[in-house]
Structures are given as structure tokens and as C-alpha cells.
Design an enzyme around this catalytic site. Structure first.
Site, PDB file in Angstrom:
ATOM      1  N   CYS A  94       0.811  -1.214   0.000  1.00 13.00           N
ATOM      2  CA  CYS A  94       0.000   0.000   0.000  1.00 13.00           C
ATOM      3  C   CYS A  94       0.854   1.279   0.000  1.00 13.00           C
ATOM      4  CB  CYS A  94      -0.951  -0.033   1.178  1.00 13.00           C
ATOM      5  SG  CYS A  94      -2.412   0.973   0.929  1.00 13.00           S
ATOM      6  N   ARG A 128     -12.344   6.140  -0.808  1.00 10.32           N
ATOM      7  CA  ARG A 128     -11.387   5.129  -0.330  1.00 10.32           C
ATOM      8  C   ARG A 128     -11.857   3.747  -0.770  1.00 10.32           C
ATOM      9  NH1 ARG A 128      -7.485   6.878   2.861  1.00 10.32           N
ATOM     10  NH2 ARG A 128      -6.661   4.789   3.237  1.00 10.32           N
ATOM     11  N   HIS A 190      -3.365  -5.858   2.599  1.00 13.98           N
ATOM     12  CA  HIS A 190      -3.019  -5.758   4.026  1.00 13.98           C
ATOM     13  C   HIS A 190      -3.432  -7.039   4.737  1.00 13.98           C
ATOM     14  CE1 HIS A 190      -1.955  -1.515   4.313  1.00 13.98           C
ATOM     15  NE2 HIS A 190      -3.028  -1.162   3.656  1.00 13.98           N
TER      16      HIS A 190
HETATM   17  N1  GLN Z   1      -2.237   6.957   2.295  1.00 14.84           N
HETATM   18  C1  GLN Z   1      -2.236   5.989   1.208  1.00 14.84           C
HETATM   19  C2  GLN Z   1      -3.622   5.832   0.578  1.00 14.84           C
HETATM   20  O1  GLN Z   1      -4.601   6.134   1.220  1.00 14.84           O
HETATM   21  C3  GLN Z   1      -1.779   4.625   1.716  1.00 14.84           C
HETATM   22  C4  GLN Z   1      -2.736   4.030   2.721  1.00 14.84           C
HETATM   23  C5  GLN Z   1      -2.223   2.742   3.317  1.00 14.84           C
HETATM   24  O2  GLN Z   1      -1.020   2.466   3.323  1.00 14.84           O
HETATM   25  N2  GLN Z   1      -3.165   1.912   3.816  1.00 14.84           N
HETATM   26  O3  GLN Z   1      -3.722   5.361  -0.552  1.00 14.84           O
END
Ligand code: GLN
Length: 241
Positions: A94, A128, A190
Site C-alpha cells: 500500500c 477510499r 493488508h
Molecule cells: N495513504 C495511502 C492511501 O490512502 C496509503 C494508505 C495505506 O497504506 N493503507 O492510498
């Protein structure tokens, strides 16, 4: 035989259980009687480019990425680039994945330059991507979960890690998930990723050990539990999609 794992910015970039990837790599090596040392490499310390066999770089929030991006813009970024050019492997998740690319463009802030060792570019989207992630790859099914606003687009020198079956993956548009370039793997998975994806853990271990010990054919482990966890995660993800 021994294995050296460098955990990049564990204090800033290790959300959603990502440090479990380091535990999984270390344990799968130790189960094969391979000695393992893990060292933290974080902002403000001078990175030793010659030590790591494998770099792990987890996910983090935009503000953590700011600090890390600034650190990687200096000699520490040069050290990671040199290490990767000299045969080290890397797993990046990520936010870490985004910063190994050319740049990460947050929604309301200047672009954060990346290391440019992965031919990818990322820009934040307004929505998101949060949820289960399943992708098909030539070496096995990748299961995990994703939480990112970044949309990552691959250039010609990077190839996708897999094809999205459930979830959004790199950008929610082209059905790609993750990226592979040489011995560098980036993914949005993740969770942590490797305990449920032993095939990927062993690929990274073989690549890492090769740096100082030559080509490896790892002895197979009893992965019945890991495979059961992967199958169950994929089933749940598909049922809820
Ligand atoms: N800030 C980055 C995004 O939102 C990475 C987020 C994360 O590592 N979970 O894409």
C-alpha cells in the site's frame, strides 16, 4: 544459511497488521533452519545498503508518507536503490508500494516523490477503497484486504501481481492488483498479506536468499492451515462481494 530482513520505517509505516509479514517471512525461514536477523531501518538512521537481503515496507497514512518520502529523498533512498540494484528483494504494501513508485499524489497536498524502483504512479482518489481483496495470479490466489485512496497505474516496466476477482486492487479500473518488477513486489493486500499467501512468502524468501547464497529450492512446508485460511478468506470475500 542466514537471512537478513530490513523492516523499513516500522514506527511510521505498519498499519493493518503489516508487520505480520516480517513475522511470517522470519518464521518460514526458521522452520527451514535458516537463521534470521531483523533490523529496523527508519527515518534519521543511516541505511546500510549492503546488509539487507530483503526489504519490507508496510502501509501508512499520508502524514507518515510525508516523513518517509522526505527521508527517502536523501541518502537513505540511494541506499535502498543500490541494495535493490545489487540483488536484494522487497515486499511493499500500500503506502510503501506507492513510495517505491515514481510518485504519490495525495488529494490535497503536493506530490511525494517515490524511489522510482517500481514503474508505477499513484494519485489519491476521493473515494477510499476498503474491503476484501482477492486476485488471481499465475502462482496462486492472493487474498487480503485493502484500505487506500491511492489509484496506482503501471508503466511498461512493471507487470501486475494479479488480476482482481474481488475488490478494487491498483485503481478499481483496469482489474490489476499490485506490481512486480525484478525482485520487487508491491501489493495493496493488508492483513497481513503473507500468512494467508504462503506461495508469495516463499517466492520472496528464495529471491532474498539468492543474493548471498545462490539460487534456492526451498523445502516445502506443511501449509495445510495457511491454505485453509486462504480458501476461507476467498470464499467469504466472494460471498460478500
Ligand atoms: N495513504 C495511502 C492511501 O490512502 C496509503 C494508505 C495505506 O497504506 N493503507 O492510498
Amino acid at each position: 544459511m542466514d537471512l537478513r530482513i530490513a523492516h523499513l520505517y516500522p514506527d511510521l509505516m505498519s498499519v493493518y497488521g503489516d508487520r505480520g509479514n516480517v513475522l511470517a517471512l522470519a518464521q518460514r525461514a526458521r522452520w527451514r533452519d535458516i537463521a534470521v536477523e531483523v533490523r529496523a531501518f527508519t527515518a534519521g538512521t543511516a541505511f546500510d545498503a549492503d546488509w539487507p537481503d530483503l526489504w519490507f515496507f508496510g502501509g501508512g497514512q499520508d502524514q507518515g508518507q510525508d516523513i518517509v518520502g522526505a527521508d527517502l529523498a536523501g541518502p537513505n533512498g540511494d541506499a535502498v536503490r543500490a541494495s535493490l540494484a545489487n540483488g536484494a528483494a522487497a515486499l511493499t504494501i500500500c503506502g510503501g508500494y506507492q513510495l517505491l513508485g515514481h510518485e504519490y499524489l495525495p488529494e490535497n497536498a503536493p506530490a511525494i516523490p517515490g524511489l522510482g524502483v517500481l514503474d508505477v504512479r499513484t494519485r489519491a482518489g476521493s473515494l477510499r477503497f476498503v474491503g476484501n481483496l482477492v486476485a488471481e495470479t499465475p502462482d496462486g490466489v492472493l487474498v487480503g484486504f485493502e484500505n487506500h485512496s491511492g489509484r496506482t497505474y503501471l508503466g511498461p516496466n512493471a507487470k501486475p501481481l494479479g488480476t482482481v476477482v474481488v475488490g478494487n486492487g491498483n485503481n478499481g479500473e483496469d482489474k490489476t492488483e499490485g506490481a512486480v518488477q525484478g525482485k520487487i513486489v508491491g501489493t495493496y493486500s493488508h492483513g497481513s498479506c503473507l500468512p494467508k499467501n504462503p506461495w508469495l512468502a516463499d517466492r520472496l524468501l528464495a529471491w532474498a536468499l539468492e543474493r548471498r547464497h545462490g539460487p534456492q529450492k526451498l523445502i516445502p512446508l506443511d501449509d495445510r492451515e495457511e491454505k485453509a485460511a486462504s480458501e476461507q478468506a476467498a470464499e467469504v470475500a466472494k460471498a460478500r462481494a
